[in-house]
Design a protein around this motif. Structure first.
Motif, mmCIF file in Angstrom:
data_model
loop_
_atom_site.group_PDB
_atom_site.id
_atom_site.type_symbol
_atom_site.label_atom_id
_atom_site.label_comp_id
_atom_site.label_asym_id
_atom_site.label_seq_id
_atom_site.Cartn_x
_atom_site.Cartn_y
_atom_site.Cartn_z
ATOM 1 N N VAL A 5 0.856 -1.182 0.000
ATOM 2 C CA VAL A 5 0.000 0.000 0.000
ATOM 3 C C VAL A 5 0.891 1.230 0.000
ATOM 4 O O VAL A 5 1.690 1.429 0.921
ATOM 5 C CB VAL A 5 -0.935 0.023 1.224
ATOM 6 N N GLU A 6 0.739 2.042 -1.041
ATOM 7 C CA GLU A 6 1.551 3.244 -1.202
ATOM 8 C C GLU A 6 0.771 4.473 -0.754
ATOM 9 O O GLU A 6 -0.448 4.509 -0.840
ATOM 10 C CB GLU A 6 1.961 3.414 -2.664
ATOM 11 N N SER A 25 2.270 -5.784 3.696
ATOM 12 C CA SER A 25 1.583 -6.610 4.694
ATOM 13 C C SER A 25 1.551 -8.061 4.232
ATOM 14 O O SER A 25 1.752 -8.361 3.060
ATOM 15 C CB SER A 25 0.162 -6.094 4.917
ATOM 16 N N GLY A 26 1.307 -8.947 5.179
ATOM 17 C CA GLY A 26 1.256 -10.363 4.839
ATOM 18 C C GLY A 26 2.623 -10.996 4.699
ATOM 19 O O GLY A 26 2.763 -12.060 4.094
ATOM 20 N N ILE A 27 3.651 -10.322 5.263
ATOM 21 C CA ILE A 27 5.022 -10.823 5.161
ATOM 22 C C ILE A 27 5.609 -10.954 6.556
ATOM 23 O O ILE A 27 5.554 -10.005 7.333
ATOM 24 C CB ILE A 27 5.892 -9.866 4.326
ATOM 25 N N GLY A 28 6.197 -12.114 6.834
ATOM 26 C CA GLY A 28 6.765 -12.350 8.148
ATOM 27 C C GLY A 28 8.266 -12.513 8.131
ATOM 28 O O GLY A 28 8.821 -13.187 8.999
ATOM 29 N N ASN A 82 8.448 -3.493 7.701
ATOM 30 C CA ASN A 82 8.326 -3.777 6.265
ATOM 31 C C ASN A 82 7.795 -2.580 5.494
ATOM 32 O O ASN A 82 6.851 -2.689 4.701
ATOM 33 C CB ASN A 82 7.442 -5.002 6.021
ATOM 34 N N THR A 83 8.398 -1.442 5.753
ATOM 35 C CA THR A 83 8.036 -0.232 5.037
ATOM 36 C C THR A 83 9.256 0.356 4.337
ATOM 37 O O THR A 83 10.390 0.163 4.784
ATOM 38 C CB THR A 83 7.445 0.836 5.975
ATOM 39 N N VAL A 84 9.000 1.037 3.250
ATOM 40 C CA VAL A 84 10.061 1.724 2.520
ATOM 41 C C VAL A 84 9.562 3.122 2.176
ATOM 42 O O VAL A 84 8.375 3.315 1.906
ATOM 43 C CB VAL A 84 10.463 0.942 1.250
#
Length: 121
Positions: A5-6, A25-28, A82-84
């Motif tokens: 999501v941007e 999201s949805g990444i561990g 998990n953000t950039v």
């Protein structure tokens, strides 16, 4: 399900700044590479900036920038979230494009929906 999501696009005058963010999201796990691409009208999609993950053996992330944005844009990541992010300064009309977030991890590759950045004179 992995989703990106941007946020942060918009309209800005030349010389101004914008900050784009992308949340995965949805990444561990710690994603190998996170990047921003852009597609300007009538042009092919191009890499704007990319950043690799850090690890115990490689404590510092490495970054890569398109020549056209070096010195003006800065990519950063928060691996725990998990953000950039893409901090864009000294924006020019030629930076006008749809900006896409991308993540790569082994065989996994995902794209965001894109966010419009428009730089006016």
């Amino acid at each position: 399900q992995v989703q990106l999501v941007e946020s942060g696009g918009g309209l800005v005058q030349a010389g101004g700044s914008l900050r784009l963010s992308c949340a995965a999201s949805g990444i561990g796990f710690n994603i190998d590479t996170m990047a921003w691409y852009r597609r300007a009208p009538g042009k092919q999609r191009e890499l704007v900036a990319g950043i690799t993950k850090s690890s115990p053996g490689i404590p510092k992330s490495s970054t890569k920038y398109a020549d056209s944005v070096k010195g003006r844009f800065t990519i950063s990541r928060d691996s725990a979230k998990n953000t950039v992010h893409l901090q864009m300064n000294s924006l020019k009309p030629e930076d006008t494009a749809v900006y896409y977030c991308n993540i790569e991890h082994g065989a996994l590759s995902r794209w965001g929906q894109g966010t419009q950045v428009t730089v006016s004179l």
